[in-house]
Structures are given as structure tokens and as C-alpha cells.
Design a protein around this motif. Structure first.
Motif, PDB file in Angstrom:
ATOM      1  N   SER A 163       0.829  -1.205   0.000  1.00 19.55           N
ATOM      2  CA  SER A 163       0.000   0.000   0.000  1.00 19.55           C
ATOM      3  C   SER A 163       0.865   1.257   0.000  1.00 19.55           C
ATOM      4  O   SER A 163       2.071   1.220   0.295  1.00 19.55           O
ATOM      5  N   ALA A 164       0.241   2.381  -0.294  1.00 24.74           N
ATOM      6  CA  ALA A 164       0.958   3.660  -0.239  1.00 24.74           C
ATOM      7  C   ALA A 164       1.469   3.919   1.178  1.00 24.74           C
ATOM      8  O   ALA A 164       2.575   4.454   1.367  1.00 24.74           O
ATOM      9  N   GLU A 165       0.683   3.533   2.168  1.00 25.43           N
ATOM     10  CA  GLU A 165       1.099   3.741   3.565  1.00 25.43           C
ATOM     11  C   GLU A 165       2.374   2.958   3.877  1.00 25.43           C
ATOM     12  O   GLU A 165       3.272   3.462   4.574  1.00 25.43           O
ATOM     13  N   ALA A 166       2.474   1.722   3.372  1.00 22.11           N
ATOM     14  CA  ALA A 166       3.672   0.912   3.612  1.00 22.11           C
ATOM     15  C   ALA A 166       4.874   1.489   2.876  1.00 22.11           C
ATOM     16  O   ALA A 166       5.996   1.480   3.396  1.00 22.11           O
ATOM     17  N   GLN A 167       4.651   1.985   1.679  1.00 18.58           N
ATOM     18  CA  GLN A 167       5.746   2.608   0.934  1.00 18.58           C
ATOM     19  C   GLN A 167       6.249   3.865   1.649  1.00 18.58           C
ATOM     20  O   GLN A 167       7.453   4.143   1.669  1.00 18.58           O
ATOM     21  N   ILE A 168       5.336   4.604   2.240  1.00 19.86           N
ATOM     22  CA  ILE A 168       5.734   5.782   3.015  1.00 19.86           C
ATOM     23  C   ILE A 168       6.556   5.364   4.239  1.00 19.86           C
ATOM     24  O   ILE A 168       7.580   5.979   4.555  1.00 19.86           O
ATOM     25  N   ALA A 169       6.117   4.322   4.937  1.00 22.68           N
ATOM     26  CA  ALA A 169       6.862   3.856   6.111  1.00 22.68           C
ATOM     27  C   ALA A 169       8.282   3.462   5.730  1.00 22.68           C
ATOM     28  O   ALA A 169       9.237   3.733   6.476  1.00 22.68           O
ATOM     29  N   ALA A 170       8.448   2.832   4.554  1.00 25.05           N
ATOM     30  CA  ALA A 170       9.779   2.414   4.113  1.00 25.05           C
ATOM     31  C   ALA A 170      10.682   3.613   3.863  1.00 25.05           C
ATOM     32  O   ALA A 170      11.857   3.625   4.259  1.00 25.05           O
ATOM     33  N   LEU A 171      10.159   4.656   3.212  1.00 19.66           N
ATOM     34  CA  LEU A 171      10.981   5.822   2.928  1.00 19.66           C
ATOM     35  C   LEU A 171      11.152   6.698   4.164  1.00 19.66           C
ATOM     36  O   LEU A 171      12.162   7.397   4.297  1.00 19.66           O
ATOM     37  N   ALA A 172      10.182   6.666   5.071  1.00 17.25           N
ATOM     38  CA  ALA A 172      10.367   7.362   6.349  1.00 17.25           C
ATOM     39  C   ALA A 172      11.544   6.747   7.099  1.00 17.25           C
ATOM     40  O   ALA A 172      12.288   7.454   7.793  1.00 17.25           O
ATOM     41  N   ASP A 173      11.730   5.447   6.966  1.00 18.32           N
ATOM     42  CA  ASP A 173      12.882   4.762   7.555  1.00 18.32           C
ATOM     43  C   ASP A 173      14.177   5.301   6.942  1.00 18.32           C
ATOM     44  O   ASP A 173      15.133   5.616   7.644  1.00 18.32           O
ATOM     45  N   ASP A 174      14.209   5.429   5.605  1.00 21.84           N
ATOM     46  CA  ASP A 174      15.383   5.988   4.933  1.00 21.84           C
ATOM     47  C   ASP A 174      15.675   7.407   5.418  1.00 21.84           C
ATOM     48  O   ASP A 174      16.825   7.774   5.691  1.00 21.84           O
ATOM     49  N   ILE A 175      14.617   8.210   5.508  1.00 20.23           N
ATOM     50  CA  ILE A 175      14.787   9.609   5.948  1.00 20.23           C
ATOM     51  C   ILE A 175      15.336   9.655   7.369  1.00 20.23           C
ATOM     52  O   ILE A 175      16.268  10.410   7.666  1.00 20.23           O
ATOM     53  N   ALA A 176      14.760   8.839   8.240  1.00 20.77           N
ATOM     54  CA  ALA A 176      15.156   8.875   9.647  1.00 20.77           C
ATOM     55  C   ALA A 176      16.583   8.399   9.848  1.00 20.77           C
ATOM     56  O   ALA A 176      17.386   9.074  10.506  1.00 20.77           O
ATOM     57  N   TYR A 177      16.928   7.239   9.290  1.00 21.39           N
ATOM     58  CA  TYR A 177      18.254   6.736   9.625  1.00 21.39           C
ATOM     59  C   TYR A 177      19.360   7.485   8.893  1.00 21.39           C
ATOM     60  O   TYR A 177      20.461   7.655   9.432  1.00 21.39           O
ATOM     61  N   SER A 178      19.086   8.007   7.690  1.00 23.52           N
ATOM     62  CA  SER A 178      20.110   8.809   7.018  1.00 23.52           C
ATOM     63  C   SER A 178      20.377  10.095   7.795  1.00 23.52           C
ATOM     64  O   SER A 178      21.528  10.469   8.043  1.00 23.52           O
ATOM     65  N   SER A 179      19.313  10.770   8.197  1.00 23.91           N
ATOM     66  CA  SER A 179      19.455  12.045   8.904  1.00 23.91           C
ATOM     67  C   SER A 179      19.964  11.858  10.325  1.00 23.91           C
ATOM     68  O   SER A 179      20.866  12.574  10.776  1.00 23.91           O
ATOM     69  N   HIS A 180      19.411  10.895  11.022  1.00 29.43           N
ATOM     70  CA  HIS A 180      19.754  10.747  12.430  1.00 29.43           C
ATOM     71  C   HIS A 180      21.072  10.019  12.649  1.00 29.43           C
ATOM     72  O   HIS A 180      21.755  10.262  13.648  1.00 29.43           O
ATOM     73  N   ASP A 181      21.458   9.134  11.729  1.00 25.29           N
ATOM     74  CA  ASP A 181      22.791   8.541  11.830  1.00 25.29           C
ATOM     75  C   ASP A 181      23.848   9.601  11.561  1.00 25.29           C
ATOM     76  O   ASP A 181      24.931   9.595  12.159  1.00 25.29           O
ATOM     77  N   LEU A 182      23.536  10.515  10.655  1.00 27.50           N
ATOM     78  CA  LEU A 182      24.413  11.672  10.432  1.00 27.50           C
ATOM     79  C   LEU A 182      24.564  12.451  11.740  1.00 27.50           C
ATOM     80  O   LEU A 182      25.667  12.843  12.128  1.00 27.50           O
ATOM     81  N   ASP A 183      23.461  12.673  12.418  1.00 29.74           N
ATOM     82  CA  ASP A 183      23.451  13.372  13.708  1.00 29.74           C
ATOM     83  C   ASP A 183      24.323  12.641  14.721  1.00 29.74           C
ATOM     84  O   ASP A 183      25.214  13.230  15.350  1.00 29.74           O
ATOM     85  N   ASP A 184      24.100  11.332  14.885  1.00 32.29           N
ATOM     86  CA  ASP A 184      24.862  10.562  15.868  1.00 32.29           C
ATOM     87  C   ASP A 184      26.344  10.525  15.519  1.00 32.29           C
ATOM     88  O   ASP A 184      27.210  10.588  16.401  1.00 32.29           O
ATOM     89  N   GLY A 185      26.653  10.401  14.230  1.00 25.50           N
ATOM     90  CA  GLY A 185      28.055  10.351  13.811  1.00 25.50           C
ATOM     91  C   GLY A 185      28.788  11.647  14.098  1.00 25.50           C
ATOM     92  O   GLY A 185      29.940  11.641  14.544  1.00 25.50           O
ATOM     93  N   LEU A 186      28.114  12.770  13.856  1.00 19.10           N
ATOM     94  CA  LEU A 186      28.717  14.070  14.155  1.00 19.10           C
ATOM     95  C   LEU A 186      28.932  14.238  15.655  1.00 19.10           C
ATOM     96  O   LEU A 186      29.989  14.692  16.102  1.00 19.10           O
ATOM     97  N   ARG A 187      27.931  13.883  16.438  1.00 20.98           N
ATOM     98  CA  ARG A 187      28.039  14.058  17.889  1.00 20.98           C
ATOM     99  C   ARG A 187      29.067  13.103  18.501  1.00 20.98           C
ATOM    100  O   ARG A 187      29.648  13.397  19.545  1.00 20.98           O
ATOM    101  N   ALA A 188      29.273  11.962  17.854  1.00 22.71           N
ATOM    102  CA  ALA A 188      30.274  11.010  18.354  1.00 22.71           C
ATOM    103  C   ALA A 188      31.683  11.374  17.895  1.00 22.71           C
ATOM    104  O   ALA A 188      32.651  10.742  18.329  1.00 22.71           O
ATOM    105  N   GLY A 189      31.796  12.386  17.023  1.00 25.08           N
ATOM    106  CA  GLY A 189      33.108  12.804  16.548  1.00 25.08           C
ATOM    107  C   GLY A 189      33.716  11.881  15.507  1.00 25.08           C
ATOM    108  O   GLY A 189      34.933  11.888  15.283  1.00 25.08           O
ATOM    109  N   LEU A 190      32.889  11.072  14.835  1.00 25.22           N
ATOM    110  CA  LEU A 190      33.403  10.162  13.811  1.00 25.22           C
ATOM    111  C   LEU A 190      33.749  10.902  12.522  1.00 25.22           C
ATOM    112  O   LEU A 190      34.535  10.412  11.706  1.00 25.22           O
ATOM    113  N   PHE A 191      33.140  12.058  12.310  1.00 23.16           N
ATOM    114  CA  PHE A 191      33.449  12.934  11.185  1.00 23.16           C
ATOM    115  C   PHE A 191      32.981  14.335  11.543  1.00 23.16           C
ATOM    116  O   PHE A 191      32.287  14.532  12.546  1.00 23.16           O
TER     117      PHE A 191
END
Length: 403
Positions: free
Chosen positions: A203-231
Motif C-alpha cells: 500500500s501507499a502507507e507501507a511505501q511511506i513507512a519504508a521511505l520514512a525509515d530511509d529519511i530517519a536513519y540517514s538524517s539521524h545517523d548523520l546526527d549521531d556520527g557528528l556528535r560522536a566525533g566520527l566525522f
């Protein structure tokens, strides 16, 4: 299925999943006037023990490495917020989108992707291990809360969306009573119970959930990596879309602290990704002109998507994070420990199933069999990071007397 909340359905798009049109549950249950079937699915996921355990499962950093880094639980909550917001803006069923977002990582074993990789290696001779298939297995087999059925007895739309949120699992319709051997175990094992139409898109709702996952982990892993001093921020300027946002933040807030700059970058990144998704998805919806949820499923291609340029930017960000964060030596060191913990536990349990807790060992009476291997995989996959470490110490540190 009875429409319990007709006023809500009136504002939904014609191609949204509506409670009144749900294909229902495997085991019939009376509906409730105060909650739609998808709201009940969401509530069952939230109250499950598997969801609670996400609190101590790795996203990238193991639970004890810092209180501010994300876990599977906080990640799932962030995905659900993004999915719900997009669904609401697009007049789709936000309750279903939220449910799928909250449930999408339930099948992950401890220690993140390295834990899944190692467990799959351990299960190589026993049909392997896949976290998406394990999520379905948890919701339909392993959660044990109800007297009348195994699992949580979720709606067809929730199970379908969970199974196919990344796209079809097979090319053509299958005999669901005799599913093909190449399907991951959890999908193949459940297929005779219920036909989830694994050859179509979700469904469209499931497709949205999948891309929301991409949005969240790309953005928030960037956040965690910066705060951890990895880059550092300057290193991210290799990615054009990120460089543009960094310049925008620095120009707007020249005197801001690093923490504030990181937050402003991440929130802009999320907003940019969501906006692009909605524009591109709107274009595809206009072209398809769907009148029913099945029009989305049978479209032959994803309808919810990023535009071409943003897809490239997301790929570039993932590639950067893979090299600079997921393969950073500090992460690799913990991954090395995790590999040994999972491997040691699997090898001991499968050869000595009597070392499993009683309710698990009763399901696996014979050592070194496929049946026992699956029980062991289920048990290890359900562990939190800290429980896996503790269990390993109890079984392999001979100086420990108490078990």
C-alpha cells in the motif's frame, strides 16, 4: 469489516487503506467502536514485549556507549513520526503508516546489522536469517499474549505492508500453499496461513513507512556520527545537497554552537527529504490516478518515491555514512565483539539445547537439527545487546558461579 470511524474515512484519499475495506484478521475478532482496526494493530505492537526490547538494541552504537545515541526504539519512534506526518499530509491512513513504522525493526537481532549478518552466517545450513522475515515471524508466531491465537493477529494490511514495504518479494503470483524455496524462511513459513500477495507492491502507507525509515536513519545517523566525533561538518560538504544545507545553516546562525548547528542541519535535511518525497509522489499519483488501494499495489512500480536528484543525494549520503561511520574502527571494534558473542551463543545452544531456558529448550529437544537451529535463532534474535553480553558471560566465563 464494519466501519467504526466513518467520519475519519471521509477525509482519506480514494486509494488510502480504509478500515471499512480491510481484509480483516486471520482469526476473526469483534471490532471496537472507539478504535479502528489499524489503531488496534498499532496498540498491540506498542504493548508487545518485542517492541519494549528495542530500547536496548543497537542502531549503530551499542546501548552503553552513550545515553544520547539512538537505539532501535528511538529510531522506530522517529520513523513513525515522519511516516504519520507524511500520511496525514497526503490524506492516507496515518494509523496504518504509524503501525508499520513502529513494527518495521522488530525482527532485528542484537548488535544491529552486524548481528543480523552473523546470525545469517550461523543459519547458512538452516535456511538463513532475515530481519524482515523475522518481524513477520514475531508478529504471527512468537509473540504470545492471547489465549485464542499465536502472535498478535494483526490485519492483513499491516502484515502485507510489513512483508512488502521494500517492494514485491517474488516476480509473479505463487501458490501460497507451496511457496518457492528461495523465499526467506519467515515469509515461506507463514505463506500457507495467509496469502499476502507477495508479487505485488504494498500500500501507499507501507511505501511511506519504508521511505520514512530511509529519511530517519540517514538524517539521524548523520546526527549521531557528528556528535560522536566520527566525522566533522566540513567533511559532509562532499555531498552537494548536504553542503548546501550546511552553508545555509552557517549563514543563518554564524555564532551558534556546534550542537545547535548539527540540529539545524538535521532538521533541514529531514524537511528537504520529506518535501521532495511529497512532490515526486504527488506527480506519480497524478499520472496513475488511482481510485483504490489495489491500484497502488498493482502499479508495477513504487508510487511513493524521491525524485531522481534526491535519490542520488540519499545514495551519496548512505555511501558516506557506510565508509565513515558504519565501518569506523570504533564501530568495528564493537562489531568484532558482537560477532564473537552471537557466534559463541549460537554454537553452544545448537549443540547443547539443554542450556536454553526451559520454555525454549522444550521446543528444541535434539541438538544440531534444523528445528533446533530455528529455535536458537529465534531466541538470539529476541535478545537485547546487554542480555546477549550477560548470557555470554554466564556461559563462557568459567569464573562465574551464578547462572
Amino acid at each position: 469489516m464494519t466501519n467504526t470511524l466513518p467520519h475519519y474515512e471521509e477525509i482519506l484519499a480514494p486509494y488510502a487503506c480504509k478500515p471499512s475495506l480491510s481484509s480483516g484478521r486471520l482469526f476473526s475478532e469483534p471490532e471496537q467502536p472507539s478504535r479502528s482496526c489499524y489503531q488496534r494493530d498499532r496498540d498491540r505492537v506498542i504493548h508487545s514485549s518485542s517492541f519494549r526490547r528495542l530500547k536496548h538494541k543497537t542502531q549503530v552504537f551499542v546501548y552503553h556507549e552513550g545515553d544520547h545515541f539512538r537505539t532501535r526504539l528511538t529510531h522506530s519512534l522517529e520513523v513513525s513520526q515522519i511516516a504519520r506526518s507524511i500520511c496525514r499530509s497526503m490524506h492516507l491512513n496515518e494509523d496504518l503508516g504509524e503501525t508499520l513504522a513502529l513494527a518495521h525493526d522488530l525482527g532485528h537481532p542484537p548488535f544491529g546489522h552486524i548481528g543480523e549478518s552473523v546470525l545469517n552466517e550461523c543459519m547458512a545450513n538452516y535456511e538463513g536469517f532475515d530481519h524482515n522475515a523475522q518481524s513477520l515471524r514475531i508478529l504471527t508466531r512468537l509473540e504470545s499474549r492471547y489465549a485464542s491465537f499465536k502472535g498478535l493477529n494483526l490485519t492483513w494490511e499491516t502484515l502485507e505492508g510489513l512483508a512488502k514495504h521494500n517492494g514485491p518479494l517474488v516476480d509473479t503470483a505463487i501458490d501460497h500453499e507451496n511457496p518457492p524455496a528461495h523465499l526467506s524462511f519467515g515469509f515461506r513459513d507463514y505463506s500457507p496461513e495467509q496469502d499476502l500477495k507477495l508479487h505485488t507492491y504494498a500500500s501507499a502507507e507501507a511505501q511511506i513507512a519504508a521511505l520514512a525509515d530511509d529519511i530517519a536513519y540517514s538524517s539521524h545517523d548523520l546526527d549521531d556520527g557528528l556528535r560522536a566525533g566520527l566525522f566533522e561538518l566540513d567533511e559532509l560538504k562532499k555531498i552537494p545537497v548536504v553542503a548546501q544545507l550546511i552553508d545555509e545553516v552557517l549563514l543563518t546562525y554564524p555564532g551558534a554552537s556546534k550542537d545547535v548547528l548539527i540540529h539545524e542541519l538535521v532538521r533541514r535535511m529531514i524537511n528537504r527529504l520529506v518535501a521532495d518525497l511529497m512532490v515526486e509522489s504527488g506527480r506519480r499519483l497524478k499520472e496513475l490516478a488511482p481510485e483504490h488501494p489495489d491500484d497502488i499495489r498493482n502499479a508495477g512500480a513504487p508510487i511513493i518515491a524521491f525524485g531522481r536528484n534526491m535519490s542520488t543525494a540519499v545514495s551519496e549520503l548512505k555511501e558516506f555514512l557506510h565508509g565513515r561511520m558504519y565501518r569506523h574502527y570504533l564501530v568495528n571494534r564493537m562489531g568484532s565483539k558482537a560477532r564473537r558473542v552471537v557466534t559463541d551463543l549460537f554454537e553452544l545452544y545448537i549443540s547443547e539445547p539443554g542450556c536454553l531456558p526451559t520454555d525454549w529448550s522444550e521446543k528444541a529437544p535434539e541438538p544440531n537439527t534444523a528445528e533446533t537451529a530455528r529455535v536458537v535463532a529465534d531466541f538470539i534474535a529476541g535478545m537485547t545487546d546487554r542480555f546477549a553480553f550477560r548470557e555470554h558471560a554466564k556461559l563462557f566465563d568459567l569464573s562465574k558461579v551464578s547462572l
